[in-house]
Design an enzyme around this catalytic site. Structure first.
Site, PDB file in Angstrom:
ATOM      1  N   SER A 188      25.840 -21.108 -40.729  1.00 13.50           N
ATOM      2  CA  SER A 188      27.096 -21.697 -40.238  1.00 13.50           C
ATOM      3  C   SER A 188      28.218 -21.352 -41.186  1.00 13.50           C
ATOM      4  CB  SER A 188      26.952 -23.221 -40.133  1.00 13.50           C
ATOM      5  OG  SER A 188      28.195 -23.849 -39.908  1.00 13.50           O
ATOM      6  N   TYR A 201      25.344 -31.154 -44.221  1.00 10.86           N
ATOM      7  CA  TYR A 201      25.119 -30.090 -43.235  1.00 10.86           C
ATOM      8  C   TYR A 201      25.491 -28.737 -43.840  1.00 10.86           C
ATOM      9  CZ  TYR A 201      25.710 -27.227 -39.048  1.00 10.86           C
ATOM     10  OH  TYR A 201      25.624 -26.211 -38.116  1.00 10.86           O
ATOM     11  N   ALA A 203      25.702 -27.961 -46.967  1.00  5.02           N
ATOM     12  CA  ALA A 203      24.795 -27.638 -48.066  1.00  5.02           C
ATOM     13  C   ALA A 203      23.498 -27.033 -47.539  1.00  5.02           C
ATOM     14  CB  ALA A 203      24.495 -28.895 -48.883  1.00  5.02           C
TER      15      ALA A 203
END
Length: 321
Positions: A188, A201, A203
């Site tokens: 992402s 998220y 991380a």
């Protein structure tokens, strides 16, 4: 000599700005190189997926489902997995994949955060089809982080998003080496851009990127790794309904109502097209690459505009539509 240069704050800064200036001076050449690469990739032959075996995790909905359909249209045999839940649509995805052209589809229920279950579905796939060509590590969950929430509640985010890709990769590599296969990782932009409220998220996705960038050196050139960094894509994971059932902050509006998003069909097609052309890094929407550039070269500027933009947008997400 070098130590003395770097230990002095003035010369240390001077080296940085000289290199930055050189980068800007050659940036036109870099842009030309990027353009040539894009043009050349359009003429690169597509990998023939007919009869090849693709395993996709998290395939019961969203991007995983659409990638299954894209591979099916190319004649690939599919093994699709998801966690067994009452609302799981895995069987329907398998049925539609067959209708779209996949000669054979195996669907398996598994929890990717459990190492033994990952070993089993990799073994079951190879036992059933006799080979494995592409492993698509797509399974993941989202959560909006807040320091006001018990941090231990976010453990599943790392377990599923990070270990849920690493475990199947570990067991798949021996099989992928036999077929000169590929690993596709759904990371992402949060893992690169450090988006506000996406702490855990982001991380988990940053850990994915770091792990697979390092893994390249061990498995290349036999196995190709494609790291996919995505912005917001129109799937259930960016809806208020999804976050109402998540461990993090709840929101009152869908993320697509306030942030620019990409259609899931177009995104899935761009990913599979890129993978079949041999791309090792895919970013969608493509404009996000410019934000990567700013983030690494001008971190203070990046933090300034991200703080203003995301703070106002998040406030809108908290207001009822």
């Amino acid at each position: 000599m070098y130590e003395a240069c770097f230990n002095n704050s003035s010369t240390n800064a001077l080296v940085f700005y000289v290199l930055l200036l050189l980068l800007f001076l050659i940036s036109p050449l870099l842009f030309v190189f990027e353009l040539i690469t894009i043009v050349c990739s359009s003429f690169r032959p597509n990998e023939n997926m007919s009869g090849k075996v693709v395993l996709i995790t998290g395939a019961s909905s969203g991007l995983g489902e659409m990638m299954a359909y894209e591979y099916a249209k190319r004649g690939a045999k599919l093994a699709i997995t998801s966690i067994k839940e009452p609302e799981s649509r895995l069987e329907q995805v398998a049925h539609k994949s067959r209708q779209l052209g996949s000669p054979d589809v195996l669907f398996l229920f598994a929890d990717v955060s459990k190492v033994d279950e990952c070993r089993v579905f990799i073994d079951d796939t190879v036992r059933y089809f006799g080979r494995l060509d592409h492993l698509v590590c797509n399974a993941g969950i989202g959560a909006i982080f807040s320091i006001d929430i018990d941090v231990s509640k976010f453990e599943p985010v790392m377990d599923i998003n990070f270990w849920g890709s690493v475990y199947p990769t570990h067991f798949a590599i021996p099989h992928l080496k036999k077929t000169s296969g590929k690993i596709i990782v759904n990371a992402s932009t949060s893992g690169v851009l450090s988006i506000p409220k996406a702490g855990v998220y982001g991380a988990s996705k940053a850990a994915l990127i770091s792990f697979y960038e390092s893994l390249r050196y061990e498995v290349s050139p036999t196995v190709t790794i494609t790291i996919v960094t995505l912005g917001f894509v129109k799937t259930d994971i960016i809806t208020s309904k999804y976050f109402a059932n998540s461990v993090g902050v709840h929101i009152k509006r869908d993320i697509k109502a306030v942030y620019p998003t990409m259609g899931v069909n177009a995104c899935a097609k761009a990913i599979v097209d890129g993978v079949c052309k041999g791309e090792t890094s895919i970013t969608q929407p493509r404009f996000i690459k410019a934000l990567f550039f700013i983030k690494f070269l001008f971190p203070e500027l990046h933090r300034f505009y991200f703080n203003i933009y995301f703070s106002s947008m998040f406030a809108r997400l908290q207001r009822a539509g």
